[in-house]
Motif scaffolding. Structure first.
Motif, PDB file in Angstrom:
ATOM      1  N   PHE A 133      19.565  81.237  60.542  1.00 45.17           N
ATOM      2  CA  PHE A 133      20.347  82.040  59.576  1.00 45.17           C
ATOM      3  C   PHE A 133      21.438  81.212  58.907  1.00 45.17           C
ATOM      4  O   PHE A 133      21.909  81.567  57.834  1.00 45.17           O
ATOM      5  CB  PHE A 133      20.959  83.260  60.264  1.00 45.17           C
ATOM      6  CG  PHE A 133      22.079  82.916  61.198  1.00 45.17           C
ATOM      7  CD1 PHE A 133      21.833  82.607  62.520  1.00 45.17           C
ATOM      8  CD2 PHE A 133      23.388  82.889  60.745  1.00 45.17           C
ATOM      9  CE1 PHE A 133      22.860  82.274  63.369  1.00 45.17           C
ATOM     10  CE2 PHE A 133      24.429  82.553  61.591  1.00 45.17           C
ATOM     11  CZ  PHE A 133      24.152  82.242  62.908  1.00 45.17           C
ATOM     12  N   ASN A 136      21.171  80.399  55.369  1.00 49.71           N
ATOM     13  CA  ASN A 136      21.403  81.432  54.361  1.00 49.71           C
ATOM     14  C   ASN A 136      22.709  81.235  53.622  1.00 49.71           C
ATOM     15  O   ASN A 136      22.912  81.806  52.560  1.00 49.71           O
ATOM     16  CB  ASN A 136      21.410  82.811  55.005  1.00 49.71           C
ATOM     17  CG  ASN A 136      20.083  83.103  55.671  1.00 49.71           C
ATOM     18  OD1 ASN A 136      19.079  82.511  55.314  1.00 49.71           O
ATOM     19  ND2 ASN A 136      20.089  83.992  56.646  1.00 49.71           N
ATOM     20  N   PHE A 137      23.615  80.447  54.206  1.00 48.41           N
ATOM     21  CA  PHE A 137      24.895  80.268  53.534  1.00 48.41           C
ATOM     22  C   PHE A 137      24.798  79.310  52.343  1.00 48.41           C
ATOM     23  O   PHE A 137      25.741  79.137  51.596  1.00 48.41           O
ATOM     24  CB  PHE A 137      25.978  79.871  54.539  1.00 48.41           C
ATOM     25  CG  PHE A 137      26.328  81.039  55.412  1.00 48.41           C
ATOM     26  CD1 PHE A 137      27.154  82.034  54.926  1.00 48.41           C
ATOM     27  CD2 PHE A 137      25.782  81.197  56.665  1.00 48.41           C
ATOM     28  CE1 PHE A 137      27.442  83.143  55.691  1.00 48.41           C
ATOM     29  CE2 PHE A 137      26.060  82.309  57.437  1.00 48.41           C
ATOM     30  CZ  PHE A 137      26.906  83.289  56.939  1.00 48.41           C
ATOM     31  N   SER A 139      23.570  79.460  49.051  1.00 42.12           N
ATOM     32  CA  SER A 139      23.073  80.524  48.177  1.00 42.12           C
ATOM     33  C   SER A 139      22.017  79.982  47.224  1.00 42.12           C
ATOM     34  O   SER A 139      21.978  78.780  46.957  1.00 42.12           O
ATOM     35  CB  SER A 139      24.229  81.136  47.395  1.00 42.12           C
ATOM     36  OG  SER A 139      24.640  80.267  46.378  1.00 42.12           O
ATOM     37  N   HIS A 140      21.166  80.858  46.715  1.00 41.06           N
ATOM     38  CA  HIS A 140      20.120  80.413  45.791  1.00 41.06           C
ATOM     39  C   HIS A 140      20.698  79.641  44.607  1.00 41.06           C
ATOM     40  O   HIS A 140      20.199  78.572  44.279  1.00 41.06           O
ATOM     41  CB  HIS A 140      19.295  81.608  45.273  1.00 41.06           C
ATOM     42  CG  HIS A 140      18.483  82.299  46.326  1.00 41.06           C
ATOM     43  ND1 HIS A 140      17.393  83.066  46.029  1.00 41.06           N
ATOM     44  CD2 HIS A 140      18.598  82.332  47.663  1.00 41.06           C
ATOM     45  CE1 HIS A 140      16.891  83.561  47.146  1.00 41.06           C
ATOM     46  NE2 HIS A 140      17.606  83.140  48.154  1.00 41.06           N
ATOM     47  N   ILE A 143      21.679  76.145  45.607  1.00 45.70           N
ATOM     48  CA  ILE A 143      20.511  75.279  45.800  1.00 45.70           C
ATOM     49  C   ILE A 143      19.924  74.895  44.455  1.00 45.70           C
ATOM     50  O   ILE A 143      19.616  73.726  44.207  1.00 45.70           O
ATOM     51  CB  ILE A 143      19.433  75.984  46.639  1.00 45.70           C
ATOM     52  CG1 ILE A 143      19.957  76.265  48.029  1.00 45.70           C
ATOM     53  CG2 ILE A 143      18.185  75.129  46.725  1.00 45.70           C
ATOM     54  CD1 ILE A 143      19.020  77.130  48.834  1.00 45.70           C
ATOM     55  N   VAL A 290      15.697  74.793  54.000  1.00 48.06           N
ATOM     56  CA  VAL A 290      15.719  75.875  53.017  1.00 48.06           C
ATOM     57  C   VAL A 290      14.578  75.713  52.022  1.00 48.06           C
ATOM     58  O   VAL A 290      13.847  76.655  51.722  1.00 48.06           O
ATOM     59  CB  VAL A 290      17.077  75.894  52.283  1.00 48.06           C
ATOM     60  CG1 VAL A 290      17.037  76.816  51.086  1.00 48.06           C
ATOM     61  CG2 VAL A 290      18.178  76.300  53.236  1.00 48.06           C
ATOM     62  N   SER A 294      11.256  78.163  51.763  1.00 45.23           N
ATOM     63  CA  SER A 294      10.979  78.983  50.595  1.00 45.23           C
ATOM     64  C   SER A 294       9.600  78.669  50.031  1.00 45.23           C
ATOM     65  O   SER A 294       8.886  79.570  49.609  1.00 45.23           O
ATOM     66  CB  SER A 294      12.109  78.914  49.568  1.00 45.23           C
ATOM     67  OG  SER A 294      12.071  77.692  48.915  1.00 45.23           O
ATOM     68  N   GLN A 297       7.125  80.316  52.498  1.00 44.77           N
ATOM     69  CA  GLN A 297       7.074  81.769  52.363  1.00 44.77           C
ATOM     70  C   GLN A 297       6.313  82.193  51.119  1.00 44.77           C
ATOM     71  O   GLN A 297       5.534  83.137  51.146  1.00 44.77           O
ATOM     72  CB  GLN A 297       8.492  82.346  52.312  1.00 44.77           C
ATOM     73  CG  GLN A 297       9.003  82.698  53.700  1.00 44.77           C
ATOM     74  CD  GLN A 297      10.451  83.126  53.681  1.00 44.77           C
ATOM     75  OE1 GLN A 297      11.198  82.765  52.784  1.00 44.77           O
ATOM     76  NE2 GLN A 297      10.848  83.867  54.690  1.00 44.77           N
ATOM     77  N   PRO A 309      10.714  81.598  60.502  1.00 44.58           N
ATOM     78  CA  PRO A 309      11.697  80.570  60.131  1.00 44.58           C
ATOM     79  C   PRO A 309      12.242  79.767  61.312  1.00 44.58           C
ATOM     80  O   PRO A 309      12.354  78.547  61.223  1.00 44.58           O
ATOM     81  CB  PRO A 309      12.793  81.367  59.429  1.00 44.58           C
ATOM     82  CG  PRO A 309      12.058  82.529  58.831  1.00 44.58           C
ATOM     83  CD  PRO A 309      10.995  82.873  59.840  1.00 44.58           C
TER      84      PRO A 309
END
Lengths: 591, 591
Positions: A133, A136-137, A139-140, A143, A290, A294, A297, A309
């Protein structure tokens, strides 16, 4: 999965190969082998090129494409992800290792190996502790901004190979400055080869597939042939250089690459090196994870499969450790190669293992063929590949959608270009967290009233609603926690001071997902201060989990008013209370 | 306030004295002067004691209680706050300055003055930029834990004066260790004076007021007399030491204190000193501000007055700069003295100005009287004062209410005691932010169904509800942002994979206060992936501001389903869609 999960299913989760391996058929084998051949052809020039980008000898790119693929085939959960050297991780490797040693030295190579080992350890530990997790920090938008800026940096850093000059730097300004100074020294033959390759590869990307389709080829075949463009560029330019002896005329070539399987290497255990590479390894790990997840997925969803994950962390960790012990450098799941693998029909991670065998064969037998391979051609393949990563539209999209996101992206891009990858991405992460906290520290608070003829309560500023001067209802659109607790206190008290008609305040909690200890103390303070002004405090629509917790405190006993299930019920009862004579109201309150 | 706010009202906001000064009457004057006399008597020993705690000469405590009070009277918004040296800021001053210089040296004093100047600048800048909200990131439990731990540290640090030995350290372990080693060297007379004063002051605190009340004194007078206990202790012990010459027998005394008004000092401008004191100054400023504002707000609320936090920053900033240019050290609004000021009837900040005059008179004429004042007595007043700050019940309360808050408090207390004030409070802040982010990164997500006979939808795990196998509704109890965007993606896809009956997913957004760019992209990914599985995605109960923003993106056009105002309407329409033949459903969808 029940607690009685058998040993084999637990093993299957830790080593997914035991799951898919059981149902492996001859058909799957064929699909996987076809995909492996295609990916191998694509990977060979890519691996050499990314090693060049990382400032490492070309064979390290090949080594990083053998054992890591095997390790991922055993521990990874994605059926299509193709692991190996990638552009951004290669750039980050160059930046991290470049701080410790000069390119071309044994220390530089040793540090790259340590970096892979350290990344592997970090990923494994994160996987075992289920810390996925944390990624997750990132952010899209951060990135996206980071990858765009990295693409620009990488393309700029490769121009020296295309021009045939010496020029390097840690950020865009340094790189461009060095290039401008060196341009007069450019090598004509190198520029012709590099520029020609670039033009060819751009055409392959945009124009070859339509051309092949118009020749009547099947779309899938046309697609795959178009991906083989770099191999053609490599073959042709290598041939030209060998034929005309252009290496004597100033064209830098790859030169002698040792043949053979990857050597077994033991990462250096030097506390100084480890501690100075730690942050870099963490960033490479998290960013690689990350990106990998992605891609995995996206591909898994197309076949209604799923990836795990936290197990991916273990898969990528094992891959990086495998890379470190076989003379490679940090690896992760690449986007373009995974898509090729998927499109070529790979059905299980075995395709990755077969690809590894293909690359091993190349490492054993093909290295003499690339002696004359011009570095300019490799640089051209990198430039064309990374420019597809550059997507400045994220700036426009975030500008329209959310200024906070825009700020984070813009800062990430500017700082990555201006100060390098590590400062860029770290600032992006910290800034996006800070902006999020800032937003939640000033929550949207609306004073609400009854929409006539309904039981709905809406913002008095936006709707025609009914209110009572003796009753104030405010709706808080945010969880209540320390960062906004005092804001709420100020808001309520500022609103109440001087309003002498007011006798009841209702806080509507439908969007309050948490009340932490600081917010609880603020509510107590509000209750207390309102009480000293003769005003009662009520809550409405408190959620179950929040109510459970309030019941463990003294707040509900001290509360001068009540907690109501619905806002409508709250207002009805409170207004009725206002209309009864004071004595009666006090009697009711005392009950 | 309208945009046409006149110059005078804008000036009134920047300098509140212009507001309250206009309506100043003879009655207010009398009240303020009475309060000033009482506070002055209380402040003299307190100022001397806190200077001792900060490791500074006693007169600096007096200096810090003159000009700063004047400055606050001009710029502050609280009618009752009394500014000056306080225990926690004194301890933090000692910790910060002690890193740079030895106690008793000129550098130590100069650094303390720079610290006050720097704190003043930071507070002023925060006030001008309206950054008061930053203080909110100090959660209530972290502050409570920090103050408790500071109280313990301060009490421990004063034991050396009470025992009459040399022993110091930066954390509890060092202090206790030094004390244990030094205990054999204790001075009997010092211990008698210090221990006696402590016992007397504890009795004053608990037993004097009831005794005075039983003698028939008015409660308010009894209260004020009880606060004068430290003055009695100072007078008696000073007399005893002078009479018997106990200073010759090993009792440490204050000694010569220069008489006169504060000197005008110019803070040292040394970049090294400034940069090494910056973090300390920031912490002292923010902690002092938080304490001050909460005292000021509590007192203001009792009279239905209000304070302006951003203006308080300016008031405290001006006070600290005033302290720095008049030979003082960092000051802030003290709890106990403000309460005394309030209880004694202060009606305006003029009371503070009169107090300043009282202290100035003391500095001019009374310093010869305190030559024989034993340091042990001052230490006793500190110990008794700070032990009232120690409240370990916060541990129990947070343990019951919230484990995250408990973790932050416990870490703050342990680290403050074990590693000093700065590490303690910084870790507390970072940890509480990290825990908050962690909680919001794994939001509560409930699958909901219809409560029979109502239009309410509740958690299927907690309630008997109606569901349809073709329709899945999930309610997310958190704003959607980057930290939980992927969690939502994983949750939805994990839930959906393998459920072949499913045709519609509804996300109920009643508690979603924000959807940032990352979450938007996750929703797009969810929409896309569900689409490739033949499942449609719908949203329900989206809030106005969130909807406004979604309309600025392409998401609503790409959404395979609809956005419904109410969850009930959503389920009705979606189930109806499922029941129509496929052709009809497609026709509806195409509209």
């Amino acid at each position: 999965m029940s607690q009685r999960a058998s040993l084999s299913s637990r093993l299957g989760r830790a080593m997914p190969i035991l799951d898919w391996g059981r149902s492996y058929t001859r058909d799957t084998l064929t699909s996987d082998m076809v995909a492996a051949v295609i990916v191998t052809i694509m990977l060979i020039p890519q691996s050499l090129a990314y090693a060049l980008l990382a400032g490492l000898p070309p064979e390290m790119g090949l080594y990083a494409s053998i054992l890591p693929l095997m390790a991922y085939a055993i521990f990874g959960t994605s059926r299509a992800l193709s692991v190996g050297p990638v552009a951004v991780a290669s750039l980050m490797t160059a930046a991290a290792v470049g701080n410790l040693a000069l390119q071309g030295t044994a220390e530089y190579i040793a540090a790259a190996i340590v970096l892979a080992f350290l990344s592997g350890l970090i990923l494994l530990v994160m996987g075992v502790l289920r810390l996925g997790f944390l990624a997750n920090f990132l952010s899209h938008p951060v990135i996206a901004g980071f990858i765009t800026a990295s693409g620009i940096l990488i393309a700029a850093s490769q121009m020296k190979h295309i021009l045939g000059v010496q020029a390097s730097g840690h950020n865009l300004i340094e790189i461009l400055h060095a290039l401008v100074i060196q341009i007069p020294n450019f090598s004509l033959w190198t520029l012709l080869i590099g520029g020609g390759s670039m033009a060819f590869l751009f055409w392959v990307r945009k124009g070859l597939k339509p051309a092949l389709l118009s020749l009547g080829l099947a779309p899938r075949l046309a697609d795959i042939l178009a991906k083989a463009g770099p191999v053609a560029a490599v073959a042709v330019t290598t041939g030209v250089v060998a034929l005309f002896g252009l290496n004597e005329a100033g064209v830098a070539i790859v030169g002698e690459v040792p043949s053979g399987l990857p050597p077994l290497t033991v990462p250096q255990f030097d506390a100084d090196v480890w501690s100075s590479l730690f942050v870099s390894a963490l960033l490479i790990s998290v960013i690689g994870f990350v990106e990998s997840v992605s891609v995995a997925q996206t591909l898994a969803a197309k076949r209604r499969q799923r990836i795990v994950p936290d197990q991916e962390l273990i898969g990528l960790g094992a891959s990086n450790i495998a890379s470190a012990i076989s003379g490679g450098y940090p690896v992760t799941g690449g986007f373009s190669r995974s898509v090729v693998n998927f499109d070529a029909g790979a059905e299980t991670p075995a395709a990755g293992a077969f690809t590894a065998i293909g690359i091993a064969v190349a490492a054993l037998f093909l290295t003499p063929l690339i002696f004359f391979l011009p570095k300019a051609t490799l640089a051209a393949t990198i430039v064309v590949a990374v420019l597809s990563l550059v997507d400045l539209s994220i700036l426009k999209r975030t500008w329209i959608y959310s200024r906070a996101d825009f700020t984070a992206v813009a800062a990430t891009i500017v700082l990555t270009l201006g100060f390098g990858v590590e400062i860029g991405v770290l600032t992006g992460v910290i800034l996006s967290i800070a902006l999020h906290l800032y937003k939640t520290s000033r929550p949207h608070i609306a004073e609400v009233g009854l929409v006539p003829g309904t039981e709905h309560f809406r913002n008095i500023l936006r709707h025609k609603v009914l209110t009572d001067p003796r009753v104030l209802t405010i709706r808080i659109d945010e969880s209540l926690y320390f960062a906004n607790a005092r804001y709420l206190e100020d808001y309520v008290l500022d609103r109440v001071v001087g309003d002498n008609a007011l006798r009841h305040v209702i806080i509507m909690c439908s969007a309050v997902n948490e009340i932490d200890m600081s917010a609880l103390e603020s509510l107590e303070a509000i209750n207390h201060r309102l009480d000293s002004m003769g005003i009662r405090l009520h809550l409405s629509e408190v959620k179950g989990p929040v109510m459970d917790r309030l019941q463990r405190s003294d707040f509900l006993e001290d509360l001068t008013g009540k907690v109501f299930l619905s806002q409508h019920g709250a207002v009805e009862e409170v207004v009725a209370l206002c209309d009864t004579p004071t004595e009666a109201a006090q009697a009711t309150a005392a009950q």
